[in-house]
Design a protein around this motif. Sequence first.
Motif, mmCIF file in Angstrom:
data_model
loop_
_atom_site.group_PDB
_atom_site.id
_atom_site.type_symbol
_atom_site.label_atom_id
_atom_site.label_comp_id
_atom_site.label_asym_id
_atom_site.label_seq_id
_atom_site.Cartn_x
_atom_site.Cartn_y
_atom_site.Cartn_z
ATOM 1 N N ARG A 178 0.831 -1.206 0.000
ATOM 2 C CA ARG A 178 0.000 0.000 0.000
ATOM 3 C C ARG A 178 0.870 1.262 0.000
ATOM 4 N NH1 ARG A 178 -3.444 -3.789 -0.094
ATOM 5 N NH2 ARG A 178 -2.681 -3.583 -2.231
ATOM 6 N N ALA A 179 1.967 1.235 0.760
ATOM 7 C CA ALA A 179 2.827 2.412 0.849
ATOM 8 C C ALA A 179 3.480 2.721 -0.491
ATOM 9 C CB ALA A 179 3.892 2.198 1.925
ATOM 10 N N VAL A 180 3.889 1.683 -1.227
ATOM 11 C CA VAL A 180 4.450 1.900 -2.567
ATOM 12 C C VAL A 180 3.377 2.470 -3.484
ATOM 13 C CG1 VAL A 180 5.371 0.761 -4.622
ATOM 14 C CG2 VAL A 180 6.271 0.171 -2.369
ATOM 15 N N GLU A 181 2.177 1.898 -3.445
ATOM 16 C CA GLU A 181 1.084 2.364 -4.296
ATOM 17 C C GLU A 181 0.731 3.818 -4.013
ATOM 18 O OE1 GLU A 181 -1.178 -1.989 -4.667
ATOM 19 O OE2 GLU A 181 -1.902 -0.479 -3.260
ATOM 20 N N GLU A 182 0.873 4.233 -2.749
ATOM 21 C CA GLU A 182 0.534 5.606 -2.374
ATOM 22 C C GLU A 182 1.659 6.593 -2.657
ATOM 23 O OE1 GLU A 182 -0.848 5.765 1.654
ATOM 24 O OE2 GLU A 182 -2.344 4.180 1.353
ATOM 25 N N THR A 187 11.383 4.378 -3.946
ATOM 26 C CA THR A 187 11.563 3.029 -4.475
ATOM 27 C C THR A 187 12.989 2.726 -4.912
ATOM 28 O OG1 THR A 187 10.751 3.801 -6.631
ATOM 29 C CG2 THR A 187 9.156 2.743 -5.147
ATOM 30 N N ASP A 188 13.881 3.706 -4.798
ATOM 31 C CA ASP A 188 15.304 3.441 -5.033
ATOM 32 C C ASP A 188 16.016 3.046 -3.746
ATOM 33 O OD1 ASP A 188 15.296 4.014 -7.778
ATOM 34 O OD2 ASP A 188 15.487 6.170 -7.404
ATOM 35 N N ALA A 189 15.294 3.035 -2.629
ATOM 36 C CA ALA A 189 15.956 2.800 -1.338
ATOM 37 C C ALA A 189 15.058 1.990 -0.411
ATOM 38 C CB ALA A 189 16.328 4.128 -0.693
ATOM 39 N N LEU A 190 14.646 0.814 -0.891
ATOM 40 C CA LEU A 190 13.791 -0.066 -0.103
ATOM 41 C C LEU A 190 14.511 -1.387 0.132
ATOM 42 C CD1 LEU A 190 10.413 0.405 -2.024
ATOM 43 C CD2 LEU A 190 11.331 1.787 -0.145
ATOM 44 N N SER A 191 14.529 -1.847 1.361
ATOM 45 C CA SER A 191 15.217 -3.104 1.671
ATOM 46 C C SER A 191 14.463 -3.891 2.734
ATOM 47 C CB SER A 191 16.643 -2.841 2.181
ATOM 48 O OG SER A 191 17.433 -2.205 1.202
ATOM 49 N N HIS A 192 14.336 -5.199 2.486
ATOM 50 C CA HIS A 192 13.936 -6.142 3.521
ATOM 51 C C HIS A 192 15.202 -6.767 4.098
ATOM 52 C CE1 HIS A 192 9.843 -6.077 1.920
ATOM 53 N NE2 HIS A 192 10.244 -6.574 0.764
ATOM 54 N N LYS A 203 5.576 -15.624 -7.537
ATOM 55 C CA LYS A 203 5.049 -14.300 -7.865
ATOM 56 C C LYS A 203 5.219 -13.328 -6.703
ATOM 57 C CE LYS A 203 0.953 -12.004 -9.789
ATOM 58 N NZ LYS A 203 0.902 -10.927 -8.786
ATOM 59 N N ASP A 204 5.216 -13.846 -5.472
ATOM 60 C CA ASP A 204 5.429 -12.970 -4.322
ATOM 61 C C ASP A 204 6.751 -12.222 -4.456
ATOM 62 O OD1 ASP A 204 3.075 -13.945 -3.286
ATOM 63 O OD2 ASP A 204 4.046 -15.312 -1.871
ATOM 64 N N LEU A 205 7.796 -12.937 -4.847
ATOM 65 C CA LEU A 205 9.116 -12.326 -5.019
ATOM 66 C C LEU A 205 9.151 -11.414 -6.242
ATOM 67 C CD1 LEU A 205 11.358 -15.416 -4.212
ATOM 68 C CD2 LEU A 205 10.983 -13.406 -2.768
ATOM 69 N N GLU A 206 8.458 -11.822 -7.297
ATOM 70 C CA GLU A 206 8.436 -11.002 -8.516
ATOM 71 C C GLU A 206 7.726 -9.676 -8.260
ATOM 72 O OE1 GLU A 206 6.487 -13.694 -11.123
ATOM 73 O OE2 GLU A 206 8.307 -14.860 -11.558
ATOM 74 N N ASP A 207 6.606 -9.722 -7.542
ATOM 75 C CA ASP A 207 5.895 -8.486 -7.198
ATOM 76 C C ASP A 207 6.773 -7.597 -6.329
ATOM 77 O OD1 ASP A 207 3.676 -9.265 -8.581
ATOM 78 O OD2 ASP A 207 2.473 -9.779 -6.831
ATOM 79 N N ASP A 208 7.407 -8.203 -5.337
ATOM 80 C CA ASP A 208 8.246 -7.456 -4.408
ATOM 81 C C ASP A 208 9.379 -6.750 -5.137
ATOM 82 O OD1 ASP A 208 8.511 -7.242 -1.332
ATOM 83 O OD2 ASP A 208 10.559 -7.622 -1.991
ATOM 84 N N ARG A 209 10.001 -7.447 -6.081
ATOM 85 C CA ARG A 209 11.093 -6.860 -6.871
ATOM 86 C C ARG A 209 10.576 -5.717 -7.734
ATOM 87 N NH1 ARG A 209 12.212 -11.137 -9.356
ATOM 88 N NH2 ARG A 209 13.425 -12.028 -7.637
ATOM 89 N N GLY A 212 10.428 -2.459 -6.056
ATOM 90 C CA GLY A 212 11.706 -1.799 -5.815
ATOM 91 C C GLY A 212 12.484 -2.320 -4.626
ATOM 92 N N PHE A 213 11.987 -3.358 -3.965
ATOM 93 C CA PHE A 213 12.658 -3.859 -2.774
ATOM 94 C C PHE A 213 13.882 -4.693 -3.108
ATOM 95 C CE2 PHE A 213 8.633 -2.829 -0.775
ATOM 96 C CZ PHE A 213 9.013 -2.443 0.501
ATOM 97 N N GLY A 214 14.927 -4.488 -2.339
ATOM 98 C CA GLY A 214 16.043 -5.409 -2.305
ATOM 99 C C GLY A 214 15.862 -6.311 -1.102
ATOM 100 N N ILE A 215 16.322 -7.545 -1.216
ATOM 101 C CA ILE A 215 16.116 -8.518 -0.154
ATOM 102 C C ILE A 215 17.446 -9.001 0.399
ATOM 103 C CG2 ILE A 215 15.247 -10.819 0.408
ATOM 104 C CD1 ILE A 215 13.027 -10.434 -1.579
#
Length: 337
Positions: A178-182, A187-192, A203-209, A212-215
């Motif tokens: 939701r935060a990305v959508e808003e 999105t250049d500085a997101l990390s899990h 698909k969970d990982l594909e959506d996350d990537r 903009g998230f790095g894991i």
Amino acid sequence: MEELRIEDKGRLGPVDSSRIPRFAGAATFARLPRLDQVAHADVAVVGVPFDSGVSYRPGARFGANHVREASRLLRPYNPALDLSPFAEAQVADAGDMAVNPFNIHEAIEAIQQNALDLTAGGSRLLTLGGDHTIALPLLRAAAERAGGPVALLHFDAHLDTWDTYFGAEYTHGTPFRRAVEEGILDTDALSHVGTRGPLYGKKDLEDDRRFGFGIVTSSDVYYQGVREIVAKLRDRIGERPLYISVDIDVLDPAHAPGTGTPEAGGITSRELLEIIRGLRGLNLAGADVVEVSPAYDHAELTGVAASHVAYDLVSLMSELPKPSVATAGQRTTAGAK
């Protein structure tokens, strides 16, 4: 009972534990003063007793006070950072936000407004949850105060970027999607950090990537080590305003059993604390520690770990620039605890 407090550099600190036993007195975070006992707080610690967004074990609504009780053992000097955070900044406990446990939408709106009120005079906010649903309104408030999207460092066993659960858009597994959508995250500085365990599908990982998230998985922390992970995170974050969200289930259940959705193979409390300490000097706009469920916390392992994580986050905030005197008087409490 008279409160005999430590005062250092003109700042009102915790109750003096050499004169009043740690097990006595009010259980504010680290035995610090309440917000209504100080003229202004550079750092405010606030609880959000809300867990209506959980998908498995409830109980995080009791997490904030559990962490407060565990924090009685904290002391005013942080040797790992060679810092006395309560002398460097006025830190106070702002009590608990009163939010509707039966209406998630209303609760989210209330949390966002409370966070804006508490930071109106330039205070930085450390929030004790509560489930991870609360991260979304806290991020909205942080982005508004920062004047634009913020970087996010998300410690968690789970991605929390799923779309819906039982058709619900707002749960503890959806806040960062939701935060990305808003548009409130950079999105250049997101990390899990610390993710692990089975997923619903690739698909969970594909959506996350795509968001903009790095894991950084828990295995990455094990094989690469804390110093390499910290260097990569600092490079990704840069000088951006940073929000840190810590789901306590990032820790292995051996270190934090008291949480709603435990996963085997997590990082240790030592690794988590060392990563956080390695972020010293970054532009920390706010932080939370969530998903502590005391009913499952034998020997208070989770509460102790969460209290130390919160203490180190407060320590990082204490060194950052303070608001001007002109704005410092403009603050609103979240209500007496």
